[in-house]
Design an enzyme around this catalytic site. Structure first.
Site, PDB file in Angstrom:
ATOM      1  N   CYS A 111       0.840  -1.209   0.000  1.00 38.19           N
ATOM      2  CA  CYS A 111       0.000   0.000   0.000  1.00 38.19           C
ATOM      3  C   CYS A 111       0.874   1.257   0.000  1.00 38.19           C
ATOM      4  O   CYS A 111       1.553   1.515  -0.969  1.00 38.19           O
ATOM      5  CB  CYS A 111      -0.978  -0.047   1.186  1.00 38.19           C
ATOM      6  N   HIS A 134      -3.716  -5.161   0.468  1.00 32.82           N
ATOM      7  CA  HIS A 134      -3.165  -5.581   1.767  1.00 32.82           C
ATOM      8  C   HIS A 134      -3.168  -7.111   1.888  1.00 32.82           C
ATOM      9  O   HIS A 134      -4.167  -7.686   2.296  1.00 32.82           O
ATOM     10  CB  HIS A 134      -3.994  -4.981   2.914  1.00 32.82           C
ATOM     11  N   GLU A 160      -1.948  -8.893   4.094  1.00 29.49           N
ATOM     12  CA  GLU A 160      -1.977  -9.353   5.485  1.00 29.49           C
ATOM     13  C   GLU A 160      -3.388  -9.516   6.042  1.00 29.49           C
ATOM     14  O   GLU A 160      -3.573 -10.153   7.063  1.00 29.49           O
ATOM     15  CB  GLU A 160      -1.165  -8.392   6.374  1.00 29.49           C
TER      16      GLU A 160
END
Ligand code: XMP
Length: 513
Positions: A78, A166, A168
């Site tokens: 990001c 993202h 994660e």
């Protein structure tokens, strides 16, 4: 030991990146963006996190990429990706509308190491106000979604990648695979960080560090201090003395049960029943902060009095875990250190601090506890606040109010441990934390048999969370709530009404005080 460095540019999900990397049995450290460790031979790769800033904000966090580019594989996430593009000659602009939520990779370079094993149309999660509209010279797009053409890029001939989504977060369905591709395939992690290896190396290190010294540890009944104690016990045996203070506001029968558990684990524990002192000092005090201060002060006093008796102790051990120590950034870029306080331990004792769990996330502490053979009911325990039921009784505290709340809480928690959900899992294990709160400053009218009652309500709280920083109220099954409510009102004298707290954090907190 091999490690990945995660440079934190202030994103809320930075810790989550760390946990995902650890799930790949790879050690990682989360450091403020400007604290890259020069000359650490163990570093095998670098991840740049997201940020609340736009690259154009005057206060935006910046680093000199030259210190890492070409030396380590790099993955920018990001803001991390946008910062690299912007700094290396690409163009980053405000997105026409904030690019937020689920998107799908409509195209990606299947042969790119980052996307090995990816499915066509894989769902990714975006959350940014800016977007990369042109890449630096020598960079190429390696994945796009319908609205984000540069969803991922790589620098030609370099181990340098950026993704605007993202990986994660849970909603990036193959995000863990992408991180595995980077951490294992690209950076060459041998995936040797495991609970077993942690126990072996930590026990060896503790033996070396502590030698024949005596160590004191304050137990709370919680997971962290218990695991720390068992680990130390492995290393130094009965040269570890544990102190467990009962302030009288623990759960029903908890002091006795936990003492038995500890003794079963072979720990040498001094249990101190100081409840009279705590109740006396708290008498008539209704203000939440005052209550906390008194309990904190009394706790230190009682603990110190016991610790002083162990005259040859050289170390104080604590169950501090990694999230307690990560130097999180606030929006001004100031580093806020949230390191545990040593709690005013007397300086003249000259104790050194020993924190064997300081590199672990909560779920890793639990894995280590299992590895050490600790019983599941100790490992899977919900967190419980240091001041105990005192912060779950509104108004002043009396032994009678504590008794009422202990009864209600016990009915609630026991029922939660027994309730089997539709998917076969025990309800207690799905909840981060649960407890009852006695609203002793409130009374309401009820009727029992032919009698009018005018008594206190009990509020039930149950939340789901991953780190207690944010929490959602749990959607408990109605039949469970109905049973608990009936049981509490029928069996706990002094309570005639049960409510359920449906507030999330923020803006509420988990505890009521
Ligand atoms: P809040 O209420 O701030 O709680 O949302 C977040 C987490 O911290 C626990 N908590 C404490 N733990 N000493 C502790 O050891 C305390 O004084 C304390 N106050 C809150 C709370 O139970 C939740 O897990």
């Amino acid at each position: 030991m091999q490690k990945i460095i995660i440079l934190d540019f202030g994103s809320q999900t930075t810790q989550l990146i760390g946990r995902r990397v650890r799930e790949l049995d790879t050690f990682c450290e989360i450091l403020p963006y400007n604290k890259f460790p020069q000359d650490d031979p163990d570093v095998i790769g670098v991840i740049l996190s997201g940020s609340p800033f736009s690259v154009y904000d005057p206060e935006a966090f910046k680093i000199d990429l030259a210190q890492i580019r070409g030396r380590y594989p790099i993955l920018g996430i990001c803001y991390g990706a946008q910062f690299m593009s912007h700094t290396l000659g690409g163009r980053v602009e405000p997105a026409p509308s904030r690019e937020y939520g689920r998107q799908h990779l409509v195209s990606f370079e299947a042969e790119n190491p980052l996307f090995k094993g990816f499915d066509q149309g894989s769902q990714v999660w975006m959350s940014h106000g800016d977007t990369i509209t042109a890449l630096p010279a020598g960079f190429r797009t390696i994945a796009s979604t319908e609205s984000v053409s540069n969803a991922a890029f790589q620098a030609e001939g370099e181990k340098l990648w950026g993704v605007q989504f993202h990986p994660e977060v849970f909603h990036s369905v193959q995000g863990s695979l992408l991180l595995k591709n980077f951490v294992v395939d690209v950076c060459g992690s041998r995936q040797s960080w495991s609970a077993a290896s942690f126990v072996d190396t930590t026990v060896a290190e503790l033996k070396e560090q502590l030698g024949n010294d005596r160590v004191i540890l304050g137990l709370s009944g919680g997971v962290d201090s218990s695991v720390a104690a068992v680990l130390l016990n492995r290393a130094i045996g009965d040269r570890l003395t544990c102190i467990f203070v009962d302030h009288g506001m623990l759960r029903k029968n908890e002091f006795k049960q936990v003492m038995e558990d500890y003794q079963g684990l072979g720990l040498h524990v001094i249990g101190v029943d100081a409840s009279e002192k705590f109740f006396a000092d708290l008498a008539g005090v209704a203000d939440p902060e005052q209550k906390r201060k008194i309990i904190g002060r009394d706790f230190v006093e009682v603990f110190n009095a016991e610790a002083h008796k162990i005259t040859d102790a050289r170390w104080l051990a604590q169950g501090t875990i990694y999230p307690d120590r990560i130097e999180s950034l606030n929006i001004t870029g100031n580093v806020i250190k949230s390191h545990h306080n040593v709690g005013g331990l007397p300086k003249e004792m000259h104790l050194q601090l020993c924190e064997p769990l300081k590199w672990l996330f909560k779920d890793e502490v639990r894995r280590v506890g299992r590895q050490l053979g600790m019983p599941e009911h100790l490992i899977g325990r919900h967190p419980f606040p240091g001041p105990g039921l005192a912060v779950r009784i509104l108004g002043d505290i009396t032994p009678e109010k504590v008794r009422i709340l202990q009864e209600a809480d016990d009915i609630y928690i026991r029922a939660m441990r027994e309730y089997v959900c539709e998917d076969g899992e025990i309800l207690y294990n799905k909840i981060w934390q649960a407890g009852a709160i006695l609203l002793s400053t409130v009374r309401s009218v009820g009727v029992m048999g032919d009698e009018r009652t005018y008594e206190h309500p009990v509020a039930l709280r149950a939340v789901t969370s991953t780190d207690a920083m944010t929490a959602d109220w749990a959607h408990l099954p109605y039949d469970f709530m109905a049973r608990v409510s009936t049981d509490i009102i029928n069996h706990v004298r002094g309570v005639n009404r049960v409510c359920y707290d449906i507030s999330s954090k923020p803006p509420a907190t988990i505890e009521w005080e």
